[in-house]
Design an enzyme around this catalytic site. Structure first.
Site, PDB file in Angstrom:
ATOM      1  N   LYS A 158      82.005  26.554 -27.875  1.00  0.00           N
ATOM      2  CA  LYS A 158      82.664  27.806 -28.274  1.00  0.00           C
ATOM      3  C   LYS A 158      83.901  27.487 -29.107  1.00  0.00           C
ATOM      4  CE  LYS A 158      84.306  32.160 -26.156  1.00  0.00           C
ATOM      5  NZ  LYS A 158      84.581  32.856 -24.877  1.00  0.00           N
ATOM      6  N   SER A 211      82.517  37.412 -24.330  1.00  0.00           N
ATOM      7  CA  SER A 211      82.953  36.973 -25.633  1.00  0.00           C
ATOM      8  C   SER A 211      82.235  35.717 -26.139  1.00  0.00           C
ATOM      9  CB  SER A 211      84.451  36.680 -25.594  1.00  0.00           C
ATOM     10  OG  SER A 211      84.712  35.587 -24.723  1.00  0.00           O
ATOM     11  N   SER A 226      82.914  36.535 -19.615  1.00  0.00           N
ATOM     12  CA  SER A 226      82.558  36.132 -20.984  1.00  0.00           C
ATOM     13  C   SER A 226      81.462  35.091 -21.094  1.00  0.00           C
ATOM     14  CB  SER A 226      83.794  35.609 -21.728  1.00  0.00           C
ATOM     15  OG  SER A 226      84.543  36.687 -22.218  1.00  0.00           O
TER      16      SER A 226
END
Lengths: 479, 475
Positions: free
Chosen positions: B75, B150, B174
């Site tokens: 990420k 997210s 997330s």
């Protein structure tokens, strides 16, 4: 003056740890800008602080030395504000539960010893330095040096107990002495390792309510603390005399112009939005840790001064000067351990050692002549090996080159003549050479003894034992 | 050798394929599925180089790391030295990190290949991946739908076959919510299990790095590699790390499954509820006992989460000020103007909304009413879980109340977006470990997950449970 002066001081002391409070960067002063930095103290995205335990330890010692209450649970908080030299946009500090509370410091004042309350002592990180005013910075530009960013500080907040510039100066001076004794801060105000802000207000005598205060900053010496506060007292008094009102503001002291000016920009009431820093865990100070810190505490200056007077019989003046710094007091005591004579040792240390230390800008302990050597020298005088004046010569020689005292005396040929026969020979010759003066002496002009003493000492190249010379001269001149 | 328990690694080890070949296939696939918008940065040359290094080790018969053969995505809020980290934000324009996150160091030390950095909601704030300065990520099951957020990019990288596993971060769901929306395994370990050093902070007391993968074994393998105390993170726990992947036992005998009534109320898609209940009865058939548990603070979880997370975020995001790196507004009038314009231009709407919320709840006069009270409720919520875990070994519930929603469907309604996290935020507030396990698909073919929550460092029970459900072959 018809106003009572009320002053509270905030002192920031940089702790002399090897590394910064939350990373491994060096804290050394004076390096090239932005060379003592790493991702952590630069506040790079994703970095986390890790507490340097020595900081807690040093703050703890300060708390013990000021008789403070020690809070066992320590929480760090974020103080949020924006500034170019604050990389994270917040300063890690303590808010609720500072490490120390409710301590005091005793200072000398007009009415004798006065107790000044200490509200709190807390740990925090220093910010970087913004540079706007130097010649090499162009207009509308600010340069930032982050070497200082993350250097550990303790902030010591006093009660508004100080009643004048002189007391404030005495307080700062005492505080500086204390941090130096504890070995937790070098106390250097010019380099900013000890910084002082003063909150100053006036009120009519008898009034309980505090007047509006102003905050003075940038006083980089004790002398400037006193000057700036006196300046501000006068400024406020003039305004009040004219029926005016004091505006709460921050003033910067300008030591070159001897005036204080309001800080640039408007003074917003800051809301720092303190909250516990979630990146750091609670630090608990247990009994064991407290004991360790307590054991490391040196004898503090006030106690040491008293002992020098009570146990060593030194005059107050000597005791005060000798204990002003721990380094000198240590030097004195180490010398005394060899010499055995407190007053003689005190004279040497207050005279020659302090002079040398000042000349070379070195602490006494770092001088080339060791306390043991000086002790030996004092002993040589005591035992009549050399005269006091020859001792000065030997001292200078020892400063240049270390050697056993006896050997140095030998080398310089300064061994005192105490041998009766040898002395008599010189004395007889001097008396014979000065018959008129000898006659006058015998007729009652005994002041001439000094004349003969001088001549004998000169003739012996200063090596004659003055006490013996004096006795022999008296005998021979009266016969 | 233990790496053979994961079939891809076995194939690489026995020479059926090479790591370089696998990386090439992944890179081709990433280009082919570019429209999913799942990578922000692809390390083409660097990844191939890493692959060749691992291949060389294998050929030379040297001992290889526990992740040898696996290709991972990371990420884009986890930093890697000298490469861009954007956090999905304009404000980190042209920012290259000067250091590498602990988790990435640990991956590399075990011979993983890092393929690229994945798209995400800006600063991990969002539940749909629509809050990215680099555009939304699409759900590979239906590109009209969001992948969740997210960590949407990481979830999609795994779901679309663009990586074997991916690191994400989970502050309020997330990892788990996008895992649910994309049909992948996604674990958020207990708080402190994985070092946060190098994870750009959103809500520091809630953030944890976790893993997405397509099987429980790979998920477990990657987690065991990145877990463990890190002296650079004071909040990382000094707790032993079991070799999760080695000891997965899909055995339900004697397991006590907590069923929280509060998680099965209105708003929950009936299809999801039915599937979750079906899985619970499968577990009972296999020897588990279902135990009703009560988590009475659940109704406050979203509220306190959005107070605490935004408070921390408002402070954490202060460093993005245009002074040292990233975007700086042109020709500022003065310092204040530079801050205001840099931050106005650099941050997206959702980030600004949360910074303002967080600033507000910490302000003088409001601190006690909001932040302080939220912290008190947080303690009560944690105590509620402690009590519940006295009666059960894990707590089962849906991961999300619905399957994925359409792109643009909730962008104008932040509150309904926030409710996406209703089942997931508690694990962050209480520091628990939690996993989302693929549990089926709805009538439109969109996947959903079942969430298992366990005490802080009992991730093993989550993997056991995941393996059991995996073996049911629901998808």
């Amino acid at each position: 003056m018809k106003y009572e002066v009320v002053i509270g001081l905030e002192i920031h002391a940089q702790l002399s740890t090897r590394t910064k409070i939350f990373c491994g960067c060096s804290t050394a002063f004076g390096a090239q800008p932005n060379t003592q930095v790493c991702p952590v103290c630069l506040g790079m995205p994703g970095t986390l602080p890790v507490l340097n335990k020595q900081v807690v330890h040093n703050a703890l010692k300060m708390g013990l030395a000021t008789q403070s209450h020690i809070n066992r649970r320590n929480i760090f908080a974020r103080k949020n504000y924006f500034y170019a030299d604050l990389p994270k946009g917040y300063q890690i500090s303590q808010f609720e539960l500072p490490i120390c509370e409710h301590g005091f410091l005793e200072i000398p004042s007009e009415g004798g010893v006065k107790k000044i309350g200490i509200t709190r002592i807390h740990m925090e990180e220093d910010a970087g330095k913004s540079i706007h005013d130097e010649a090499f910075v162009s207009k509308n530009e600010t340069l930032v040096d982050l070497n200082r960013c993350g250097v550990p500080l303790i902030e010591i907040v006093s009660e508004p107990d100080l009643r004048g510039a002189a007391e404030a100066a005495a307080y700062v001076s005492k505080m500086r002495q204390l941090v130096r004794y504890l070995g937790i801060c070098d106390g250097n105000m010019e380099e900013g390792s000890l910084r002082c802000d003063a909150n100053v207000s006036l009120r009519p005598f008898g009034e309980k309510k505090l007047g509006t205060k102003t905050e003075l900053k940038n006083m980089n010496s004790i002398k400037n603390v006193e000057k700036a506060i006196n300046y501000e007292i006068k400024r406020q008094a003039d305004i009040l005399d004219d029926g005016g009102e004091i505006i709460q503001q921050t003033l910067l002291w300008d030591p070159d112009k001897n005036e204080a000016r309001a800080m640039r920009g408007k003074e917003d009431a800051h809301d720092y939005r303190y909250f516990p820093d979630p990146d750091l865990v609670e630090v608990y100070i247990d009994e064991k840790w407290l004991d360790e810190a307590r054991k490391e505490l040196p004898e503090l200056p006030d106690k040491r001064r008293q002992r020098f007077m009570d146990e060593l019989g030194l005059p107050a003046y000597d005791a005060e000067i000798l204990t002003a710094s721990r380094d000198v007091a240590d030097y004195f005591e180490q010398t005394l351990a060899v010499s055995g004579n407190p007053k003689k040792t005190s004279n040497w240390v207050m005279g020659e050692i302090l002079r040398l230390s000042k000349e070379h800008n070195l602490p006494a302990g770092a001088l080339s002549i060791t306390p043991a050597r000086l002790g030996e020298l004092i002993l040589a005088v005591e035992e009549g090996e050399i005269s006091q004046s020859a001792a000065k010569t030997v001292f200078e020689a020892l400063v240049k080159e270390d050697a056993p005292v006896a050997q140095m005396i030998e080398k310089l040929g300064l061994k005192q003549i105490s041998d009766q026969g040898a002395l008599e020979k010189i004395i007889d010759r001097i008396i014979a050479e000065n018959p008129k003066e000898a006659e006058s002496y015998r007729n009652g002009k005994t002041k001439l003894l000094g004349f003969f003493m001088g001549n004998v000492m000169r003739a012996s190249q200063g090596k004659a034992d003055p006490q013996k010379v004096s006795t022999l001269l008296r005998e021979k001149l009266s016969s | 050798m233990s790496n053979s328990s994961i079939s891809i690694q076995a194939e690489v080890a026995n020479g059926t394929t090479t790591v370089e070949e696998r990386v090439r296939l992944f890179l081709d696939e990433a280009r082919r599925q570019k429209d999913l918008n799942c990578f922000i940065t692809l390390f083409e040359e660097k990844a191939l180089e890493q692959a060749r290094r691992v291949d060389h080790k294998i050929k030379a018969g040297e001992t290889t790391g526990r992740l040898a053969g696996l290709v991972l995505a990371v990420k884009d809020n986890i930093v890697i030295k000298d490469t861009p980290t954007t956090c999905g934000s304009k404000i980190l324009n042209r920012f290259d990190s000067p250091y590498t996150a602990t988790v990435v160091e640990r991956l590399m030390a075990e011979d993983a290949v890092i393929l690229g950095k994945t798209n995400m909601d800006e600063f991990a704030m969002g539940s749909s991946n629509e809050n990215s300065a680099f555009g939304p990520v699409k759900n590979p099951h239906n590109s009209d739908y969001v992948p969740g957020g997210s960590s949407g990019g990481s979830a999609v990288a795994v779901a679309a076959g663009l990586a074997d596993a991916a690191l994400g971060s989970d502050t309020g769901g997330s990892i788990r919510q996008p895992a649910s929306f994309t049909g992948t395994y996604g674990i958020k370990p207990g708080y402190g299990r994985v070092s946060r050093y190098g994870l750009v902070a959103f809500g520091s007391s809630l953030d944890q790095i976790g893993v997405f993968a397509s099987t429980p074994a790979i998920t477990a393998r990657v987690l065991e590699v990145i877990s463990g105390h890190d002296p650079r993170d004071s909040t990382s726990a000094r707790v032993d790390v079991p070799s999760f992947s080695e000891v997965i036992r899909p055995d339900m005998k004697g397991m006590r499954i907590g069923i929280p009534g509060e998680y099965f109320q209105k708003g929950l898609d009936p299809h999801i509820e039915k599937s979750v209940r079906a899985i619970i009865s499968e577990m009972e058939k296999a020897g588990a006992t279902a135990v009703p548990v009560s988590l009475p603070m659940t109704e406050y979880a979203i509220a306190i989460y959005y107070i605490i997370a935004t408070a921390e975020a408002s402070s954490n995001l202060s460093r993005f000020d245009g002074v040292r790196y990233g975007l700086r507004a042109d020709e500022p009038r003065d310092l204040g103007d530079m801050y205001a314009r840099t931050r106005s231009e650099g941050f997206g709407e959702e980030v600004k909304r949360r910074i303002m919320l967080g600033t507000y709840v910490l302000s003088a006069g409001y601190y006690d009413a909001y932040y302080n009270k939220a912290m008190k409720v947080r303690r009560l919520l944690k105590e509620g879980f402690d009590a519940a875990f006295g009666k059960c070994d894990l707590i089962l519930s849906p991961t999300t109340p619905t399957t994925a929603f359409k792109l643009g469907e909730k962008t104008d309604d932040p509150l309904s977006m926030y409710l996406q996290d209703i089942y997931t935020v508690s694990a962050n507030l209480a520091g628990l470990s939690a996993i989302s396990i693929p549990a089926g698909k709805d009538e439109r073919g969109l996947p959903f997950g079942i969430q298992a929550q366990a005490p802080s460092f009992n991730e093993q029970v989550l993997f056991n449970c995941a393996q059991f459900i995996h073996n049911l072959k629901l998808i």
